[in-house]
Write a protein that holds these residues in place. Structure first.
Motif, PDB file in Angstrom:
ATOM      1  N   VAL A 221       0.862  -1.178   0.000  1.00 35.86           N
ATOM      2  CA  VAL A 221       0.000   0.000   0.000  1.00 35.86           C
ATOM      3  C   VAL A 221       0.900   1.230   0.000  1.00 35.86           C
ATOM      4  CG1 VAL A 221      -1.537   1.404   1.437  1.00 35.86           C
ATOM      5  CG2 VAL A 221      -2.038  -1.015   1.075  1.00 35.86           C
ATOM      6  N   VAL A 222       0.634   2.154  -0.909  1.00 34.94           N
ATOM      7  CA  VAL A 222       1.446   3.364  -1.034  1.00 34.94           C
ATOM      8  C   VAL A 222       0.675   4.560  -0.493  1.00 34.94           C
ATOM      9  CG1 VAL A 222       2.573   4.959  -2.627  1.00 34.94           C
ATOM     10  CG2 VAL A 222       2.711   2.489  -3.026  1.00 34.94           C
ATOM     11  N   ILE A 223       1.334   5.320   0.377  1.00 33.39           N
ATOM     12  CA  ILE A 223       0.758   6.546   0.937  1.00 33.39           C
ATOM     13  C   ILE A 223       1.695   7.689   0.575  1.00 33.39           C
ATOM     14  CG2 ILE A 223      -0.104   7.683   3.014  1.00 33.39           C
ATOM     15  CD1 ILE A 223      -0.140   4.890   4.357  1.00 33.39           C
ATOM     16  N   THR A 224       1.148   8.751  -0.004  1.00 37.11           N
ATOM     17  CA  THR A 224       1.992   9.856  -0.446  1.00 37.11           C
ATOM     18  C   THR A 224       1.194  11.158  -0.419  1.00 37.11           C
ATOM     19  OG1 THR A 224       3.504  10.579  -2.212  1.00 37.11           O
ATOM     20  CG2 THR A 224       1.435   9.564  -2.903  1.00 37.11           C
TER      21      THR A 224
ATOM     22  N   ILE B  12      -4.257  -2.278   8.784  1.00 36.03           N
ATOM     23  CA  ILE B  12      -3.827  -3.394   9.632  1.00 36.03           C
ATOM     24  C   ILE B  12      -5.045  -4.083  10.247  1.00 36.03           C
ATOM     25  CG2 ILE B  12      -2.627  -3.979  11.785  1.00 36.03           C
ATOM     26  CD1 ILE B  12      -0.584  -1.801  11.103  1.00 36.03           C
ATOM     27  N   GLY B  13      -6.046  -3.289  10.599  1.00 42.92           N
ATOM     28  CA  GLY B  13      -7.258  -3.844  11.194  1.00 42.92           C
ATOM     29  C   GLY B  13      -8.185  -4.503  10.191  1.00 42.92           C
ATOM     30  N   ASP B  14      -7.918  -4.321   8.908  1.00 39.97           N
ATOM     31  CA  ASP B  14      -8.775  -4.895   7.862  1.00 39.97           C
ATOM     32  C   ASP B  14      -7.887  -5.450   6.744  1.00 39.97           C
ATOM     33  OD1 ASP B  14     -10.698  -5.591   6.029  1.00 39.97           O
ATOM     34  OD2 ASP B  14     -11.749  -3.657   6.071  1.00 39.97           O
TER      35      ASP B  14
ATOM     36  N   ALA C 219      -3.678   9.254  -1.037  1.00 37.52           N
ATOM     37  CA  ALA C 219      -3.203  10.627  -0.885  1.00 37.52           C
ATOM     38  C   ALA C 219      -3.577  11.118   0.506  1.00 37.52           C
ATOM     39  CB  ALA C 219      -3.818  11.528  -1.947  1.00 37.52           C
ATOM     40  N   SER C 220      -2.581  11.640   1.218  1.00 32.58           N
ATOM     41  CA  SER C 220      -2.844  12.014   2.604  1.00 32.58           C
ATOM     42  C   SER C 220      -1.836  13.038   3.096  1.00 32.58           C
ATOM     43  CB  SER C 220      -2.764  10.772   3.500  1.00 32.58           C
ATOM     44  OG  SER C 220      -2.760  11.125   4.869  1.00 32.58           O
ATOM     45  N   PRO C 221      -2.251  13.937   3.993  1.00 29.85           N
ATOM     46  CA  PRO C 221      -1.266  14.764   4.699  1.00 29.85           C
ATOM     47  C   PRO C 221      -0.500  13.877   5.675  1.00 29.85           C
ATOM     48  CG  PRO C 221      -3.468  15.160   5.569  1.00 29.85           C
ATOM     49  CD  PRO C 221      -3.638  14.292   4.365  1.00 29.85           C
TER      50      PRO C 221
ATOM     51  N   ALA D 144      -3.124   6.823  11.098  1.00 29.21           N
ATOM     52  CA  ALA D 144      -4.507   6.333  11.108  1.00 29.21           C
ATOM     53  C   ALA D 144      -4.787   5.457   9.892  1.00 29.21           C
ATOM     54  CB  ALA D 144      -5.472   7.519  11.146  1.00 29.21           C
ATOM     55  N   ILE D 145      -4.246   5.835   8.740  1.00 34.06           N
ATOM     56  CA  ILE D 145      -4.447   5.044   7.518  1.00 34.06           C
ATOM     57  C   ILE D 145      -3.813   3.667   7.669  1.00 34.06           C
ATOM     58  CG2 ILE D 145      -3.833   4.881   5.071  1.00 34.06           C
ATOM     59  CD1 ILE D 145      -3.990   7.995   5.028  1.00 34.06           C
TER      60      ILE D 145
END
Length: 308
Positions: free
Chosen positions: A233-236, A264-266, A250-252, A258-259
Motif C-alpha cells: 500500500v502506497v501513501i503519499t 492493519i485492522g482490515d 493521498a494524505s497529509p 490512522a491510515i
C-alpha cells in the motif's frame, strides 16, 4: 550531466540483441522523428555540437520545468534554444511524462517566447514489473526508497511523524544524507542508495510511505509504481498521487498513522487495495506505451518550418 557513468546495462543489452551500435557525440543525426530525453542534460552546456535534421523533434520533459514554489528547475529556455538552434525540423514538441509534469510545462510555456508545441500525449514511464501478491497479515512495517539526496526527504519533524518509533519497522533505502547525519533516530534502518536491491528492501515493509522536500515534486514517481507492483500500500502527498490516482492513498503526513492502522485492522481491505492498484498500473504497460507513441507518430506532420 552523467559524465563518468556507464551505459544503462538494460539498454546496452537490448541494443546488443538488436545489433545496434551506439554512436557518441555524432556531428549530425537525420531521421523522420528524433527524440531527445530530458533537455535539462544541457543545463551545464554553453553549446551543442550535434546537428539534428528531421520532420519532427520531440523533447521528453522528464524533469519538471517549475518547482512547487514557481521557480524554474533549470534554465529551460537555454536548453531548448541549444537544441532548436542546431535543428532543422518541421515540428518541435515538448512531451510531458505525467499530468503534474505537463502542468509545469504548460505554466512555463505561458511566460516563455520559446515556440515549442506541447504534445497532446504523455511520454510516461513504462512500468512492466512482475506483480507480487499482497500480504494477508499487514503489520506496521513502513519504508521508502529513492535516489540519494536531501531534496528527496521532507524536514525532520515530518520524517519523525511518518516514521515514528512506535512503528514495528521503519526502513529507508537511498538514505545517504540521513546516514551522514549521526543524529538520525536509532530506530530507522537506513541503507545507502543501491546498498541492497530494491526488491529485497521492499520485502521488509508493508506500507510504502513517500514524501519529499516541499520544493521538490516528482515528475512521475517510478518508485511508487515499483512499490505497488511489490504488493505494498502506497501513501503519499496529493500532488505525487495525481499520476497514479486511486492506486495510491493521498494524505497529509499527520493522517498516515490512522491510515496504516485502518489497513492493519482490515487485511482484506489491504489486499483489495493492492490488487486494484496493480491492475491500475496496466495503463503504464509497454503495450499501452507502444500504442500511445504509435498513434502520436502516425499523425500527419504539418508543413511548418521554424528556425527560431
Amino acid at each position: 550531466m552523467f559524465k563518468g557513468q556507464d551505459d544503462n546495462p538494460k539498454l546496452k543489452t537490448v541494443m546488443d540483441e538488436l545489433g545496434i551500435t551506439p554512436e557518441y557525440n555524432p556531428e549530425a543525426i537525420t531521421s523522420d522523428t528524433i527524440v531527445i530525453h530530458n533537455p535539462s542534460f544541457l543545463k551545464f552546456n554553453e553549446s551543442l555540437h550535434t546537428r539534428f535534421i528531421c520532420n519532427r523533434l520531440i523533447a521528453v520533459a522528464h524533469e519538471n520545468f517549475l518547482r512547487p514554489n514557481g521557480e524554474e528547475s533549470f534554465d529551460v529556455s537555454k536548453c531548448l534554444s541549444l537544441i532548436s538552434q542546431n535543428t532543422l525540423a518541421r515540428q518541435f514538441f515538448l512531451a510531458p511524462v505525467s499530468g503534474y509534469n505537463r502542468g509545469t510545462v504548460e505554466r512555463w510555456s505561458k511566460t516563455s517566447d520559446v515556440n515549442w508545441k506541447i504534445a497532446d500525449f504523455d511520454w510516461f514511464n513504462i512500468c512492466d514489473f512482475e506483480m507480487c501478491e499482497p500480504t494477508s497479515n499487514p503489520t506496521d512495517r513502513r519504508g521508502r526508497h529513492s535516489r540519494a539526496g536531501f531534496e528527496k526527504f521532507p524536514n525532520n519533524e515530518t520524517m519523525l511523524l511518518l516514521f515514528p518509533q512506535a512503528a514495528d519497522y521503519c526502513g529507508m533505502l537511498g538514505a545517504d544524507s540521513l546516514i551522514a547525519d549521526s543524529k538520525h533516530p536509532k530506530h530507522w534502518d537506513l541503507y545507502k542508495f543501491q546498498e541492497v536491491s530494491v526488491s529485497s528492501f521492499l520485502e521488509k515493509i508493508d506500507f510504502f510511505v513517500y514524501y519529499t522536500h516541499p520544493n521538490l515534486q516528482e515528475s512521475f514517481g517510478r518508485v511508487i509504481a515499483e512499490a505497488i507492483a511489490a504488493g505494498k500500500v502506497v501513501i503519499t502527498d496529493s500532488l505525487t498521487a495525481q499520476t497514479f490516482g486511486s492506486a495510491v492513498i493521498a494524505s497529509p503526513p499527520e493522517d498516515v498513522d490512522a491510515i496504516i492502522h485502518r489497513f492493519i485492522g482490515d487485511p482484506q481491505a489491504y489486499q483489495d487495495h493492492v490488487r486494484n492498484a496493480q491492475a491500475a498500473l496496466e495503463r503504464f504497460s509497454a503495450e499501452q506505451f507502444i500504442s500511445t507513441i504509435e498513434n502520436a507518430l502516425n499523425k500527419p506532420i504539418e508543413v511548418e518550418i521554424d528556425f527560431m
